[in-house]
Write a protein that holds these residues in place. Sequence first.
Motif, PDB file in Angstrom:
ATOM      1  N   MET A 140       0.845  -1.186   0.000  1.00  0.00           N
ATOM      2  CA  MET A 140       0.000   0.000   0.000  1.00  0.00           C
ATOM      3  C   MET A 140       0.882   1.238   0.000  1.00  0.00           C
ATOM      4  N   TYR A 141       0.428   2.271  -0.691  1.00  0.00           N
ATOM      5  CA  TYR A 141       1.183   3.509  -0.732  1.00  0.00           C
ATOM      6  C   TYR A 141       1.435   4.031   0.686  1.00  0.00           C
ATOM      7  N   ALA A 142       2.644   4.543   0.916  1.00  0.00           N
ATOM      8  CA  ALA A 142       3.020   5.014   2.249  1.00  0.00           C
ATOM      9  C   ALA A 142       2.076   6.104   2.748  1.00  0.00           C
ATOM     10  N   GLN A 143       1.670   7.000   1.867  1.00  0.00           N
ATOM     11  CA  GLN A 143       0.807   8.080   2.323  1.00  0.00           C
ATOM     12  C   GLN A 143      -0.572   7.565   2.719  1.00  0.00           C
ATOM     13  N   VAL A 144      -1.049   6.533   2.052  1.00  0.00           N
ATOM     14  CA  VAL A 144      -2.330   5.940   2.441  1.00  0.00           C
ATOM     15  C   VAL A 144      -2.215   5.311   3.827  1.00  0.00           C
ATOM     16  N   VAL A 145      -1.087   4.638   4.086  1.00  0.00           N
ATOM     17  CA  VAL A 145      -0.850   4.074   5.412  1.00  0.00           C
ATOM     18  C   VAL A 145      -0.849   5.180   6.461  1.00  0.00           C
ATOM     19  N   TYR A 146      -0.209   6.285   6.132  1.00  0.00           N
ATOM     20  CA  TYR A 146      -0.195   7.437   7.042  1.00  0.00           C
ATOM     21  C   TYR A 146      -1.618   7.899   7.353  1.00  0.00           C
ATOM     22  N   CYS A 147      -2.437   8.014   6.321  1.00  0.00           N
ATOM     23  CA  CYS A 147      -3.812   8.490   6.515  1.00  0.00           C
ATOM     24  C   CYS A 147      -4.622   7.509   7.361  1.00  0.00           C
ATOM     25  N   ASP A 198       2.032  23.994   8.897  1.00  0.00           N
ATOM     26  CA  ASP A 198       3.113  23.683   9.835  1.00  0.00           C
ATOM     27  C   ASP A 198       2.778  22.469  10.694  1.00  0.00           C
ATOM     28  N   GLU A 199       1.537  22.372  11.139  1.00  0.00           N
ATOM     29  CA  GLU A 199       1.108  21.220  11.940  1.00  0.00           C
ATOM     30  C   GLU A 199       1.175  19.942  11.121  1.00  0.00           C
ATOM     31  N   PHE A 200       0.751  20.043   9.877  1.00  0.00           N
ATOM     32  CA  PHE A 200       0.791  18.873   9.003  1.00  0.00           C
ATOM     33  C   PHE A 200       2.227  18.404   8.797  1.00  0.00           C
ATOM     34  N   GLN A 201       3.128  19.312   8.526  1.00  0.00           N
ATOM     35  CA  GLN A 201       4.530  18.949   8.326  1.00  0.00           C
ATOM     36  C   GLN A 201       5.100  18.272   9.570  1.00  0.00           C
ATOM     37  N   ALA A 202       4.749  18.781  10.738  1.00  0.00           N
ATOM     38  CA  ALA A 202       5.239  18.188  11.981  1.00  0.00           C
ATOM     39  C   ALA A 202       4.691  16.775  12.167  1.00  0.00           C
ATOM     40  N   GLU A 203       3.408  16.567  11.828  1.00  0.00           N
ATOM     41  CA  GLU A 203       2.803  15.250  11.971  1.00  0.00           C
ATOM     42  C   GLU A 203       3.439  14.240  11.014  1.00  0.00           C
ATOM     43  N   VAL A 204       3.659  14.664   9.774  1.00  0.00           N
ATOM     44  CA  VAL A 204       4.279  13.771   8.792  1.00  0.00           C
ATOM     45  C   VAL A 204       5.710  13.449   9.201  1.00  0.00           C
ATOM     46  N   GLU A 205       6.443  14.447   9.668  1.00  0.00           N
ATOM     47  CA  GLU A 205       7.821  14.233  10.108  1.00  0.00           C
ATOM     48  C   GLU A 205       7.867  13.200  11.230  1.00  0.00           C
ATOM     49  N   LYS A 206       6.972  13.317  12.176  1.00  0.00           N
ATOM     50  CA  LYS A 206       6.920  12.370  13.289  1.00  0.00           C
ATOM     51  C   LYS A 206       6.610  10.969  12.792  1.00  0.00           C
ATOM     52  N   TRP A 207       5.667  10.873  11.858  1.00  0.00           N
ATOM     53  CA  TRP A 207       5.249   9.552  11.350  1.00  0.00           C
ATOM     54  C   TRP A 207       6.342   8.914  10.495  1.00  0.00           C
ATOM     55  N   GLY A 237       1.898  11.393  -7.993  1.00  0.00           N
ATOM     56  CA  GLY A 237       0.467  11.459  -7.734  1.00  0.00           C
ATOM     57  C   GLY A 237       0.182  11.608  -6.250  1.00  0.00           C
ATOM     58  N   GLY A 238       1.194  11.360  -5.424  1.00  0.00           N
ATOM     59  CA  GLY A 238       1.049  11.527  -3.986  1.00  0.00           C
ATOM     60  C   GLY A 238       0.951  12.992  -3.599  1.00  0.00           C
ATOM     61  N   GLY A 239       0.704  13.226  -2.326  1.00  0.00           N
ATOM     62  CA  GLY A 239       0.523  14.586  -1.845  1.00  0.00           C
ATOM     63  C   GLY A 239       1.809  15.388  -1.891  1.00  0.00           C
ATOM     64  N   GLN A 240       1.746  16.554  -2.472  1.00  0.00           N
ATOM     65  CA  GLN A 240       2.919  17.416  -2.598  1.00  0.00           C
ATOM     66  C   GLN A 240       3.467  17.796  -1.222  1.00  0.00           C
ATOM     67  N   ASP A 241       2.587  18.183  -0.310  1.00  0.00           N
ATOM     68  CA  ASP A 241       3.030  18.578   1.025  1.00  0.00           C
ATOM     69  C   ASP A 241       3.630  17.402   1.788  1.00  0.00           C
ATOM     70  N   VAL A 286       8.158  16.960   2.917  1.00  0.00           N
ATOM     71  CA  VAL A 286       8.697  16.851   4.276  1.00  0.00           C
ATOM     72  C   VAL A 286      10.053  16.155   4.286  1.00  0.00           C
ATOM     73  N   TYR A 287      10.231  15.130   3.423  1.00  0.00           N
ATOM     74  CA  TYR A 287      11.448  14.310   3.474  1.00  0.00           C
ATOM     75  C   TYR A 287      12.240  14.290   2.168  1.00  0.00           C
ATOM     76  N   SER A 288      11.774  14.950   1.130  1.00  0.00           N
ATOM     77  CA  SER A 288      12.398  14.825  -0.187  1.00  0.00           C
ATOM     78  C   SER A 288      13.859  15.248  -0.211  1.00  0.00           C
ATOM     79  N   GLU A 289      14.206  16.289   0.522  1.00  0.00           N
ATOM     80  CA  GLU A 289      15.572  16.794   0.443  1.00  0.00           C
ATOM     81  C   GLU A 289      16.557  15.839   1.100  1.00  0.00           C
ATOM     82  N   ARG A 290      16.229  15.340   2.282  1.00  0.00           N
ATOM     83  CA  ARG A 290      17.182  14.453   2.954  1.00  0.00           C
ATOM     84  C   ARG A 290      17.203  13.048   2.363  1.00  0.00           C
ATOM     85  N   VAL A 291      16.118  12.625   1.727  1.00  0.00           N
ATOM     86  CA  VAL A 291      16.061  11.278   1.160  1.00  0.00           C
ATOM     87  C   VAL A 291      16.576  11.244  -0.278  1.00  0.00           C
ATOM     88  N   TYR A 292      16.153  12.202  -1.100  1.00  0.00           N
ATOM     89  CA  TYR A 292      16.501  12.209  -2.517  1.00  0.00           C
ATOM     90  C   TYR A 292      17.507  13.290  -2.903  1.00  0.00           C
TER      91      TYR A 292
END
Length: 357
Positions: free
Chosen positions: A98-105, A158-167, A207-211, A215-221
Amino acid sequence: MRTPLISVAQKVAVATNPITLEPWRRMCIVAALACLGGTLAVAAQADPLPSWNDGPAKQAIVDFVQATTTQDSPKFVPQPERIAAFDQDGTTWVSHPMYAQVVYCLDRVAVLAKTRPELKTVEPFKTVLSGDREAMAKLTMHHLEKILAATLSGITVDEFQAEVEKWITTATHPRWQRRYTDLVYQPMLEVMQYLRANGYKTYIVTGGGQDFVRVYSERVYGIPPEQVVGSVGGTTYGYAKSGRPILTKEPKLLLNDDKAGKPEGIHLMIGRRPYAAFGNSSGDRQMLEYTGPGSGARLVMLVLHDDAQREYAYGPARGLPDTAIGTFPQALDDEAGKQGWTVISMKNDWKKIFAFA
């Protein structure tokens, strides 16, 4: 500007004649030149794509870079125009089961239910909270859209970014029990690095969420957030109780960056047609079509998941198992053949898939 090593060697050879020097100094110079020669030989032999097996796919990448970055090449591309677009799910990291973002949701539903207890009795949230995987697998696209709208909006950016970072720094994949950001394909990271080393600007077009991806694109890619193009919802400008300006995410889709939405997103966010594009599914077809017909050299590649032992095997192209996640139909494989796109076989073209394996 740093003086090329070969120029240094030539100057040393001209300025000092070892025959007329004391033996110890002669030995030092000869040894230094020998080491320098060895260093140049190693540099000349360095492989920019060490996780790739030799073959047509690897050669296509190398030939493309050489053709488009050699000044006197008829296919030379000026540096400002060097754009490469990469899909994410299934192209640069694992998308199954399953797509990672779907798992997050899905994980976020339980968090929402703590502040909105009424969700516990409302579908599809009731099914998600039950933990019944079979029932969750039967949820419709309409149900999924309701879950996405509820979990991806109603909070500040900002809250969304913090939640995604934590997850993203704690959630693990059910098969490997590793973080999703560990499940990036090493060969594709090498391609990104190779392109950037040769003046290309690399973009994630997903196709995934831009926001979410930002959150992680710079450190991962190594791709900064402004070079992520994805599905994006609306935001509303306002003020926190403290008076601080904020943006609040709204359940309104502005761009669905999938299928035909990918070329639209590229035009909107980048403004240049890519010279290289990488995908893995029917959702990437239009982006690859948009990239291919441009003038000069073009590199269009599709990742085929045909390695069940090291990752997953699915298609249904070439007789592989069918899937609803990252479908690679036979029609797409046929189009790749007609258009001259390169299909990357995970099984045959990649020496390794992940950095840890």
